[in-house]
Design a protein around this motif. Structure first.
Motif, mmCIF file in Angstrom:
data_model
loop_
_atom_site.group_PDB
_atom_site.id
_atom_site.type_symbol
_atom_site.label_atom_id
_atom_site.label_comp_id
_atom_site.label_asym_id
_atom_site.label_seq_id
_atom_site.Cartn_x
_atom_site.Cartn_y
_atom_site.Cartn_z
ATOM 1 N N PHE A 37 -5.824 11.352 -7.030
ATOM 2 C CA PHE A 37 -6.189 11.920 -6.092
ATOM 3 C C PHE A 37 -6.728 11.083 -4.822
ATOM 4 N N ALA A 38 -7.130 9.807 -5.263
ATOM 5 C CA ALA A 38 -7.516 8.801 -4.165
ATOM 6 C C ALA A 38 -7.288 7.406 -4.806
ATOM 7 N N TYR A 39 -7.415 6.494 -3.788
ATOM 8 C CA TYR A 39 -7.363 4.969 -4.437
ATOM 9 C C TYR A 39 -7.737 4.033 -3.299
ATOM 10 N N PHE A 40 -8.261 2.903 -3.986
ATOM 11 C CA PHE A 40 -8.817 1.949 -3.192
ATOM 12 C C PHE A 40 -7.793 0.729 -3.190
ATOM 13 N N LYS A 41 -7.279 -0.023 -1.943
ATOM 14 C CA LYS A 41 -6.678 -1.308 -2.250
ATOM 15 C C LYS A 41 -7.656 -2.301 -2.626
ATOM 16 N N THR A 42 -7.491 -3.184 -3.694
ATOM 17 C CA THR A 42 -8.811 -4.141 -3.991
ATOM 18 C C THR A 42 -8.366 -5.588 -3.657
ATOM 19 N N SER A 43 -7.240 -5.965 -2.846
ATOM 20 C CA SER A 43 -6.860 -7.412 -2.632
ATOM 21 C C SER A 43 -6.972 -7.483 -1.099
ATOM 22 N N PRO A 45 -4.878 -8.750 2.117
ATOM 23 C CA PRO A 45 -5.628 -8.483 3.310
ATOM 24 C C PRO A 45 -6.047 -7.139 3.422
ATOM 25 N N GLU A 46 -5.857 -6.121 2.729
ATOM 26 C CA GLU A 46 -6.236 -4.894 2.960
ATOM 27 C C GLU A 46 -7.303 -4.121 2.017
ATOM 28 N N GLN A 47 -8.331 -5.037 1.585
ATOM 29 C CA GLN A 47 -9.059 -4.975 0.691
ATOM 30 C C GLN A 47 -10.121 -3.819 1.194
ATOM 31 N N TRP A 48 -10.473 -2.783 0.211
ATOM 32 C CA TRP A 48 -11.140 -1.593 0.338
ATOM 33 C C TRP A 48 -10.718 -0.498 1.270
ATOM 34 N N ARG A 49 -9.418 -0.527 1.613
ATOM 35 C CA ARG A 49 -8.898 0.333 2.396
ATOM 36 C C ARG A 49 -8.529 1.664 1.440
ATOM 37 N N PHE A 50 -8.946 2.849 2.075
ATOM 38 C CA PHE A 50 -9.112 4.063 0.944
ATOM 39 C C PHE A 50 -7.992 5.018 1.411
ATOM 40 N N SER A 51 -7.500 5.807 0.463
ATOM 41 C CA SER A 51 -6.308 6.541 0.648
ATOM 42 C C SER A 51 -6.361 7.626 0.047
ATOM 43 N N VAL A 52 -6.016 8.890 0.456
ATOM 44 C CA VAL A 52 -6.089 10.223 0.003
ATOM 45 C C VAL A 52 -5.094 11.080 0.534
ATOM 46 N N ARG A 53 -4.765 12.048 -0.224
ATOM 47 C CA ARG A 53 -3.721 12.978 0.084
ATOM 48 C C ARG A 53 -4.022 13.993 1.106
ATOM 49 N N THR A 54 -3.486 14.465 2.117
ATOM 50 C CA THR A 54 -3.827 15.695 3.021
ATOM 51 C C THR A 54 -2.543 16.593 3.149
ATOM 52 N N THR A 55 -2.924 17.729 3.875
ATOM 53 C CA THR A 55 -2.030 18.700 4.146
ATOM 54 C C THR A 55 -1.062 17.983 5.354
ATOM 55 N N PRO A 56 0.289 18.671 5.196
ATOM 56 C CA PRO A 56 1.299 18.051 6.359
ATOM 57 C C PRO A 56 0.644 18.006 7.620
ATOM 58 N N GLU A 57 -0.048 19.338 8.023
ATOM 59 C CA GLU A 57 -0.654 19.258 9.391
ATOM 60 C C GLU A 57 -1.673 18.363 9.483
ATOM 61 N N PRO A 89 -16.912 10.047 9.653
ATOM 62 C CA PRO A 89 -18.028 10.748 9.485
ATOM 63 C C PRO A 89 -18.135 11.175 8.006
ATOM 64 N N THR A 90 -19.189 11.077 7.664
ATOM 65 C CA THR A 90 -19.390 11.309 6.062
ATOM 66 C C THR A 90 -18.889 12.854 5.653
ATOM 67 N N ASP A 91 -19.173 13.633 6.387
ATOM 68 C CA ASP A 91 -18.999 15.036 6.036
ATOM 69 C C ASP A 91 -17.435 15.194 6.103
ATOM 70 N N TYR A 92 -16.600 14.777 7.132
ATOM 71 C CA TYR A 92 -15.314 14.791 7.096
ATOM 72 C C TYR A 92 -14.686 14.128 6.148
ATOM 73 N N LEU A 93 -15.058 13.103 5.684
ATOM 74 C CA LEU A 93 -14.389 11.987 4.827
ATOM 75 C C LEU A 93 -14.699 12.839 3.375
ATOM 76 N N ILE A 94 -15.867 13.413 3.138
ATOM 77 C CA ILE A 94 -16.181 14.171 1.983
ATOM 78 C C ILE A 94 -15.012 15.394 1.870
ATOM 79 N N ASP A 95 -14.750 16.125 2.998
ATOM 80 C CA ASP A 95 -13.584 17.265 3.085
ATOM 81 C C ASP A 95 -12.501 16.658 2.674
ATOM 82 N N LEU A 96 -12.191 15.330 3.170
ATOM 83 C CA LEU A 96 -10.514 15.002 2.655
ATOM 84 C C LEU A 96 -10.610 14.745 1.381
#
Length: 116
Positions: A37-43, A45-57, A89-96
């Motif tokens: 449901f989520a992941y961080f890149k740990t190396s 040049p993209e270290q700590w980039r965060f990925s999540v799944r969303t709706t198509p919209e 924004p924290t609220d938006y990130l938590i919603d995602l």
């Protein structure tokens, strides 16, 4: 919300687990019911980039926001990468994250029903 807070938040979900994968992928993946449901890149040049799944919209809308881009290799499944979690924004990130977690749990439930 910083990287440490996002990591802590992802671990709080019921049934959530994480696994650190070393080279060549170098990612810290969060799972729910065996589904990512989520992941961080740990190396670099993209270290700590965060990925999540969303709706198509949301995918279309989010990829127009500076600092959010289609996730490499996962964009076809509507995953986005947030370059700096502190800039969202924290609220938006938590919603995602909540939506991505809920989707993973729903997918794992369907998979377990198929095997019954």
């Amino acid at each position: 919300m910083d990287v440490a807070a996002v990591k802590e938040h992802c671990c709080r979900y019921p049934g959530a687990s994480s696994k650190l994968y070393g080279p060549p992928s170098n990612v810290l993946v969060y799972y729910a019911g065996g589904k990512k449901f989520a992941y961080f890149k740990t190396s670099e040049p993209e270290q700590w980039r965060f990925s999540v799944r969303t709706t198509p919209e949301y995918f279309l809308a989010l990829t127009d926001v500076p600092g959010i881009k289609p996730a490499r290799y996962m964009a076809r499944f509507h995953w986005v990468t947030i370059v700096d979690v502190g800039a969202v924004p924290t609220d938006y990130l938590i919603d995602l994250i909540d939506w991505s977690y809920t989707k993973a749990v729903a997918r794992s439930s369907k998979a377990s029903r198929r095997h019954e």
